[in-house]
Every structure is written in C-alpha cells, then in structure tokens.
Design an enzyme around this catalytic site. Structure first.
Site, PDB file in Angstrom:
ATOM      1  N   SER A   1     -30.830 -21.420  16.386  1.00  0.00           N
ATOM      2  CA  SER A   1     -30.217 -20.941  17.638  1.00  0.00           C
ATOM      3  C   SER A   1     -29.777 -19.486  17.597  1.00  0.00           C
ATOM      4  O   SER A   1     -29.675 -18.843  18.641  1.00  0.00           O
ATOM      5  CB  SER A   1     -29.037 -21.843  18.002  1.00  0.00           C
ATOM      6  OG  SER A   1     -28.108 -21.921  16.936  1.00  0.00           O
TER       7      SER A   1
ATOM      8  N   GLU B   1     -14.548 -17.326  30.391  1.00  0.00           N
ATOM      9  CA  GLU B   1     -13.689 -17.307  29.213  1.00  0.00           C
ATOM     10  C   GLU B   1     -14.594 -17.246  27.994  1.00  0.00           C
ATOM     11  O   GLU B   1     -15.777 -17.576  28.063  1.00  0.00           O
ATOM     12  CB  GLU B   1     -12.824 -18.561  29.160  1.00  0.00           C
ATOM     13  CG  GLU B   1     -13.493 -19.793  28.564  1.00  0.00           C
ATOM     14  CD  GLU B   1     -14.617 -20.373  29.422  1.00  0.00           C
ATOM     15  OE1 GLU B   1     -14.684 -20.020  30.625  1.00  0.00           O
ATOM     16  OE2 GLU B   1     -15.422 -21.150  28.879  1.00  0.00           O
TER      17      GLU B   1
ATOM     18  N   LYS C   1     -27.979 -17.916  23.770  1.00  0.00           N
ATOM     19  CA  LYS C   1     -27.079 -17.855  24.933  1.00  0.00           C
ATOM     20  C   LYS C   1     -27.571 -16.920  26.033  1.00  0.00           C
ATOM     21  O   LYS C   1     -27.280 -17.139  27.204  1.00  0.00           O
ATOM     22  CB  LYS C   1     -25.665 -17.459  24.504  1.00  0.00           C
ATOM     23  CG  LYS C   1     -24.905 -18.572  23.805  1.00  0.00           C
ATOM     24  CD  LYS C   1     -23.434 -18.224  23.648  1.00  0.00           C
ATOM     25  CE  LYS C   1     -22.639 -19.364  23.048  1.00  0.00           C
ATOM     26  NZ  LYS C   1     -22.859 -19.516  21.590  1.00  0.00           N
TER      27      LYS C   1
HETATM   28  C1  PLP Z   1     -22.627 -20.638  20.835  1.00  0.00           C
HETATM   29  C2  PLP Z   1     -23.629 -20.964  19.808  1.00  0.00           C
HETATM   30  C3  PLP Z   1     -23.959 -22.296  19.499  1.00  0.00           C
HETATM   31  C4  PLP Z   1     -23.264 -23.477  20.108  1.00  0.00           C
HETATM   32  O1  PLP Z   1     -23.432 -23.645  21.478  1.00  0.00           O
HETATM   33  P1  PLP Z   1     -24.345 -24.801  22.091  1.00  0.00           P
HETATM   34  O2  PLP Z   1     -23.994 -24.765  23.532  1.00  0.00           O
HETATM   35  O3  PLP Z   1     -23.956 -26.077  21.423  1.00  0.00           O
HETATM   36  O4  PLP Z   1     -25.737 -24.445  21.818  1.00  0.00           O
HETATM   37  C5  PLP Z   1     -24.962 -22.530  18.568  1.00  0.00           C
HETATM   38  N1  PLP Z   1     -25.592 -21.519  17.945  1.00  0.00           N
HETATM   39  C6  PLP Z   1     -25.289 -20.226  18.206  1.00  0.00           C
HETATM   40  C7  PLP Z   1     -26.020 -19.162  17.474  1.00  0.00           C
HETATM   41  C8  PLP Z   1     -24.307 -19.913  19.144  1.00  0.00           C
HETATM   42  O5  PLP Z   1     -24.010 -18.633  19.403  1.00  0.00           O
END
Ligand code: PLP
Length: 398
Positions: free
Chosen positions: A382, A114, A92
């Site tokens: 992610s 938000e 993010k």
């Molecule tokens: C917020 C988050 C997601 C989901 O958000 P996407 O916009 O679908 O990528 C996925 N993995 C992590 C670690 C997150 O913090």
C-alpha cells in the site's frame, strides 16, 4: 442473493454501515450522497478521474513478481501490487483525487478533513493543490507535535493545518473539530474522509475510487500467469487499500482473501493493539455502525500499532460484513513480525515498504510456505517506507 459488494438503499452492508448523524449534518451528507450517485454514472466524471490516475498518479502501478522473497520463503509465488510507486508514495492519493473531483463538480471551494498521523492530510493537500481547491486539515495538537514532517508537507502544499487543543488533543477531537467547521460552512466545503469509513456514502464511494487497484491487478495477473491468484493479502486500518484490491475478486470464489490487522504489542491487552475485527464488538463510530474496540463504557478504546496508519479503533463496515459472510479471513501481525517483514523485503527485493504494508507482508510470509510453488499470492504494497526509516532505525538500535 446478498451482494458482497453493494450496500443496500440505506447504506448498510448486512447489519453494518448506515448513516447515523446529528441533525445539522444530515443535509450536508445527503448532498454528498446525491452528488456521488450522479457522478458515478457520468462517463465524463469517470474519464476525468482515470486521466488523473494515469498522468498524475502514474497508474497503472506495476504488479511485480517478488522472485527473491519467493525463493527465500519457498512456496507460493508472491506478487506485489506496487501502490508504493504512486505519486505521494501510497494508495491514499487514489481516493483523495476522486473526492477532490467530486467536490469541484459540486461547486465547492474547499476540502476539509481530519488526520491522525498526517498521511490522509498530505494526500488530500496534494489533491487540493492540483485541483485548485483550498484545504483545511484538523489535527490533534499531540499529533501536530509528533508528526512534524507531515505538517510541513501539508503547509508546503498550501493547506491550513488547524491544531486541535480540545479534549484529548488527538484524532477523535480532530474529527469533532473538522465536522464542527463543516456543519457551519457546508455550502462551500466538502468533507473528505480518508478510508472506507464514516456515514454512507463514504464507505462505498472511497471503495469505488480505490477499486482501480484490484481491476488492474486482475488484468495484470491474467496477463502474467494466465490464471486468477489463489490468495490476496492486504493490511486493514480503516480498510481502503484492502477493499481496493479485494473488490475486483470478491465474486471469484477460488480466490482466498486475507485482511491483516495489527496485533501490536499484545493482543491480550486492550490499548496495546488495533485488531478491531478480531476482537471488536458492534458499536457506533463516526456516523456508522461497525465493529469497534471499545472500553467498558462503550467509548472507542485507545489503540496501538507500530504503523500509525493502522491505529484506528473502528473498521470499514463492509469489512465487518465480509467477516460475517465468511468471505474474507481477518488475521493479525504483531509489531515484531511486522518489523521482521519490513527488513526482509528491504533485503530480498530492494524495496522499503511502509510499516502498514509490512503487516500484509508478515502474513504472506506465513502463508507462502504452506502453499505450492505453482500457486500465487498477491500482496497489496500500500505504501513506501521512507516515512518510517527513522523510527525503524531507532527500534532496531534498541
Ligand atoms: C493509511 C494507510 C493505510 C491504512 O489505511 P486503509 O484505509 O486501511 O488502507 C495502509 N497503508 C498505508 C501506506 C497508509 O498510508
């Protein structure tokens, strides 16, 4: 030929997307669109962005051959794109820094957003602190109580956390509250959306900021394997980490792509999952037309996932389009499969993954044994799972 990547002039990806706003938000969002259209053509803006990604976020993130996991599964080679190693521990930060830089370029003083579980709020508060901007995060009162550590983080980073006590005191009410403040104060304020969702230009803009992930992964896999991957796998909440990885490969027809949604506790019961693309129908949410899980009255349905970052009743409009075009396969993983994948990565690789990312791993675990050892899968890891360990420990003790 229809582009798989670019929205049309009105911000539509096929029949999804667009910009559907109450009159008081039309001018402020048009201002963001115009500013972004300029910034994306400006080499100085791109250079400033890339410098922050390198020196602050720590990019490029490694592309790591998960040899232990690969051996355990017996099949395709699994590589992990290590977004968990970014500063703040997830992808993010990539788009929050982009949005923060754009806000500064527009002469704004303050970022507003938000947040549900607080992960977007923390990443945005980080970007605001770095860039010398004020930050105001609206959060449902229920989430403020549930996600206390993230509230502490945001406050330590200098953000003001507004606890929203109207309506259901949850994410939807936080969105309304934040948009309300923004509409009254947009001369000074930039609204920062946390995924590839919302009115045009946000789905395209957030995707562009995240697309660094796939550009790096492509260069890295060509260096390591001298070929393109056979499959990409990423979890889908709003869809930003998935599009970040996919974008650089969308026009490479040999690369299969899988977006993994949470089937939660029960795919057969509305409210017990968040499999929006699998089971949703077209509707309107947060200024866009997209696929939605909705109740009989057309209101966004309650959703559930073991991963709080994936419990969103909508999805980025480009994903709905890529589903329609048959370019990406959308599949799902349950809470239990996700927990098993989480534990397996801990033990085979010494990496504690986020529960969100563990959904992608769960699908890769199914996929790899069906493929041959000279094939390659890239999984977008992610985020890191430190935030999830108390919850996992509690679940496993039961
Ligand atoms: C917020 C988050 C997601 C989901 O958000 P996407 O916009 O679908 O990528 C996925 N993995 C992590 C670690 C997150 O913090």
């Amino acid at each position: 030929m229809t582009s798989l990547i670019h929205a049309d002039q009105a911000g539509f990806f096929g029949e999804h997307g667009g910009r559907f706003l109450p009159p008081q938000l039309e001018a402020p969002i048009a201002e963001v669109a115009a500013a972004y259209a300029e910034a994306r053509q400006d080499p100085q803006f791109q250079a400033d962005y890339e410098a922050l990604l390198a020196d602050y976020v720590g990019r490029p993130s490694p592309l790591f051959l998960a040899a232990g996991l690969t051996k355990h599964l017996g099949g395709a080679k699994i590589y992990l794109k290590r977004e968990d190693l970014n500063h703040t521990g997830a992808h993010k930060i990539n788009h929050c820094l982009g949005e923060g830089l754009l806000a500064k370029r527009m002469g704004k003083r303050k970022l507003i957003a938000e947040t549900g579980a607080g992960q977007h709020g923390v990443a945005l508060a980080t970007a605001a602190a770095l860039l010398g901007l004020e930050c105001e995060i609206h959060m449902g009162a229920i989430d403020v109580a549930k996600q206390h550590p993230n509230v502490v983080r945001m406050e330590l980073l200098g953000a003001k956390v507004v606890s929203v006590t109207s309506g259901g005191q949850a994410l939807k009410d936080a969105v309304d509250s934040a948009f309300g403040v923004f509409a009254n104060d947009y001369a000074d304020t930039f609204f920062a959306i946390g995924s590839v969702v919302g009115p045009d230009p946000y789905p395209s803009m957030v995707r562009d900021f995240q697309s660094i992930v796939g550009r790096e992964a492509k260069r890295q896999i060509l260096e390591k394997e001298n070929r393109l991957p056979d499959a990409l796998v990423a979890c889908v909440g709003g869809g930003s980490n998935a599009l970040g990885l996919f974008t650089g490969f969308l026009e490479d027809e040999s690369v299969r792509m899988f977006g993994v949604e949470p089937s939660g506790r029960d795919l057969g019961v509305l409210g017990e999952h968040a499999a929006t693309i699998t089971l949703g129908s077209p509707g309107m949410l947060h200024g866009m037309r997209t696929l939605l899980l909705q109740d009989q009255d057309g209101n966004p349905a309650a959703v559930h996932s073991i991963a709080s970052g994936l419990d969103y009743p909508g999805v980025g409009p480009q994903h709905a389009f890529l589903r329609d075009m048959g370019r990406v396969d959308y599949v799902h993983a349950s809470d239990d499969e996700t927990l098993a994948a989480f534990q397996l990565l801990c033990r085979t690789e010494g990496i504690i993954p986020a529960l969100e990312s563990s959904h992608a791993l769960a699908h890769a675990i199914h996929l790899a044994p069906t493929m041959s050892p000279d094939e390659v899968i890239v999984v977008n890891l992610s985020g890191r799972g430190d935030k999830d360990i108390d919850y996992v420990a509690e679940r496993l003790a039961k």
